[in-house]
Design an enzyme around this catalytic site. Structure first.
Site, mmCIF file in Angstrom:
data_model
loop_
_atom_site.group_PDB
_atom_site.id
_atom_site.type_symbol
_atom_site.label_atom_id
_atom_site.label_comp_id
_atom_site.label_asym_id
_atom_site.label_seq_id
_atom_site.Cartn_x
_atom_site.Cartn_y
_atom_site.Cartn_z
ATOM 1 N N LEU A 65 48.314 31.640 53.495
ATOM 2 C CA LEU A 65 49.144 31.161 54.607
ATOM 3 C C LEU A 65 48.729 31.842 55.913
ATOM 4 O O LEU A 65 48.086 32.890 55.898
ATOM 5 C CB LEU A 65 50.614 31.455 54.274
ATOM 6 C CG LEU A 65 51.112 30.715 53.025
ATOM 7 C CD1 LEU A 65 52.364 31.367 52.451
ATOM 8 C CD2 LEU A 65 51.365 29.243 53.359
ATOM 9 N N PRO A 66 49.129 31.243 57.054
ATOM 10 C CA PRO A 66 48.628 31.768 58.329
ATOM 11 C C PRO A 66 49.008 33.223 58.636
ATOM 12 O O PRO A 66 48.143 34.032 58.959
ATOM 13 C CB PRO A 66 49.218 30.815 59.375
ATOM 14 C CG PRO A 66 49.523 29.555 58.638
ATOM 15 C CD PRO A 66 49.870 29.983 57.230
ATOM 16 N N THR A 96 46.030 36.982 55.506
ATOM 17 C CA THR A 96 45.897 38.235 56.242
ATOM 18 C C THR A 96 47.198 38.460 57.001
ATOM 19 O O THR A 96 47.536 37.699 57.913
ATOM 20 C CB THR A 96 44.723 38.173 57.246
ATOM 21 O OG1 THR A 96 43.531 37.848 56.541
ATOM 22 C CG2 THR A 96 44.551 39.514 57.955
ATOM 23 N N LYS A 171 41.256 45.110 55.278
ATOM 24 C CA LYS A 171 40.895 43.815 55.871
ATOM 25 C C LYS A 171 40.907 43.878 57.401
ATOM 26 O O LYS A 171 39.993 43.379 58.065
ATOM 27 C CB LYS A 171 41.875 42.756 55.350
ATOM 28 C CG LYS A 171 41.895 41.458 56.085
ATOM 29 C CD LYS A 171 40.650 40.631 55.875
ATOM 30 C CE LYS A 171 40.642 39.461 56.848
ATOM 31 N NZ LYS A 171 39.456 38.665 56.790
ATOM 32 N N LYS A 246 45.595 37.407 66.117
ATOM 33 C CA LYS A 246 46.665 37.949 65.262
ATOM 34 C C LYS A 246 46.164 39.195 64.518
ATOM 35 O O LYS A 246 46.815 40.233 64.512
ATOM 36 C CB LYS A 246 47.089 36.882 64.240
ATOM 37 C CG LYS A 246 48.066 37.371 63.190
ATOM 38 C CD LYS A 246 48.022 36.538 61.911
ATOM 39 C CE LYS A 246 46.718 36.670 61.180
ATOM 40 N NZ LYS A 246 46.665 36.105 59.838
#
Ligand code: NAD
Length: 298
Positions: A65-66, A96, A171, A246
């Protein structure tokens, strides 16, 4: 072969779910977008009408998901899956998101007796399509090992960075570095171009020199240098500027909280944020190449 409930079939989740179906897993997929759903059904997945239907009877639940709010909403929201999941299922969130959110979701699920790992990925859309992603996991050793049954059919590397949340930290370290490489590579190519060099030749020279890096190897930001990369497709179909902005925000938040000094990460965060504000949020992140173009070309 396993039964997998897959939620979120965008640029990354779509090809990941398709690869699972092609490998022979029984995949029940759900996305808010019908178009996204159709693509994976064509590759052998079964369409679910809701997230709840997708996870019903699945051994593994994978989400892609975003951002934080989507993951929190899907698992812990009003109709959250927390009340539908069963104790024998393993939740693998590949989105992420912030390490804090991953830990929060993991703790809430754990309280309900449900196993969770965070498993953000590296490798881009190309890696998702080719099944060569790197999974950077946070969770117990046994849960990460258990997840390999499905992760191995979507990627070629599975790392365990530490406990739940640690995958997300590793990440964002990687993506902060990637943003610095992308901006630096774009600047070098624009500088060469502005001084009469052919960007293809300059790319070959830098690839064989000390400036060699991943962006030059597989993701050249200058249109026409490489085929099948977003820069040669009007910066469509890759990793959105908004998603990079983001991730860089998450990196800065994490740096503030831990007292780490990240001046280059702070700079690239501001560049990507500003590029998004100028209306390029839905383009691939390599479009930052145009942000650093000489004024005459903007
Ligand atoms: P995307 O925007 O292409 O896809 C996200 C999908 O999630 C969309 O299809 C959307 O409809 C769906 N979605 C949103 N809310 C939902 C809900 N409640 N239920 C079901 N589906 C829902 O994004 P993407 O590029 O696939 O990225 C997904 C994640 O992977 C992000 O966290 C991103 O940062 C990360 N990531 C992306 C890349 C890349 O190259 N694109 C690389 C590594 C990691």
């Amino acid at each position: 072969m396993a039964t997998v409930g897959f939620i979120g079939l965008g640029n990354m989740g779509g090809p990941m779910a398709s690869n699972l179906a092609k490998a022979g897993h029984k995949v029940k997929a759900f996305d808010l977008s019908e178009e996204a759903l159709k693509a994976v059904v064509a590759d052998g997945a079964q369409a679910a009408k809701t997230a709840e239907e997708a996870i019903d009877g699945a051994e593994f639940v994978v989400s892609m998901l975003p951002a934080d709010r989507h993951v929190k909403g899907v698992y812990l929201g009003d109709n959250g899956l927390i009340n539908k999941l069963s104790k024998d299922q393993l939740v693998i969130d590949c989105s992420t998101i912030s390490s804090d959110t991953a830990m929060f979701v993991g703790e809430e699920l754990e309280k309900a007796g449900i196993a969770f790992i965070d498993a953000p990925v590296s490798g881009g859309v190309g890696g998702a399509k080719a099944g060569t992603l790197t999974f950077i996991c946070g969770g117990t050793e046994s849960n990460v090992d258990r997840a390999r049954t499905v992760l191995n059919d979507m990627g070629k590397n599975v790392f365990r960075a530490g406990d739940v949340g640690a995958g997300q930290i590793a990440k964002i370290c990687n993506n902060m570095l990637l943003s610095v490489l992308m901006v630096g590579t774009s600047e070098a190519l624009q500088l060469g171009k502005a001084n009469g060099l052919d960007p293809k030749v300059l790319s070959e020279i830098m690839l064989a020199s000390s400036g060699r890096n991943w962006t030059l190897e597989v993701y050249n930001p200058c249109p026409g240098v490489m085929e099948n990369v977003p820069s040669s497709n009007d910066y469509q179909g890759g990793f959105l500027v908004d998603l990079m902005a983001k991730d860089l925000g998450l990196a800065q938040q994490t740096a503030l909280e831990s007292g780490a000094a990240t001046p280059m990460g702070s700079l690239t965060r501001n560049l990507y944020h500003s590029w998004s504000e100028q209306g390029h949020g839905r383009q691939d992140f390599s479009s930052i190449f145009n942000y650093v173009a000489p004024k005459s070309q903007k």
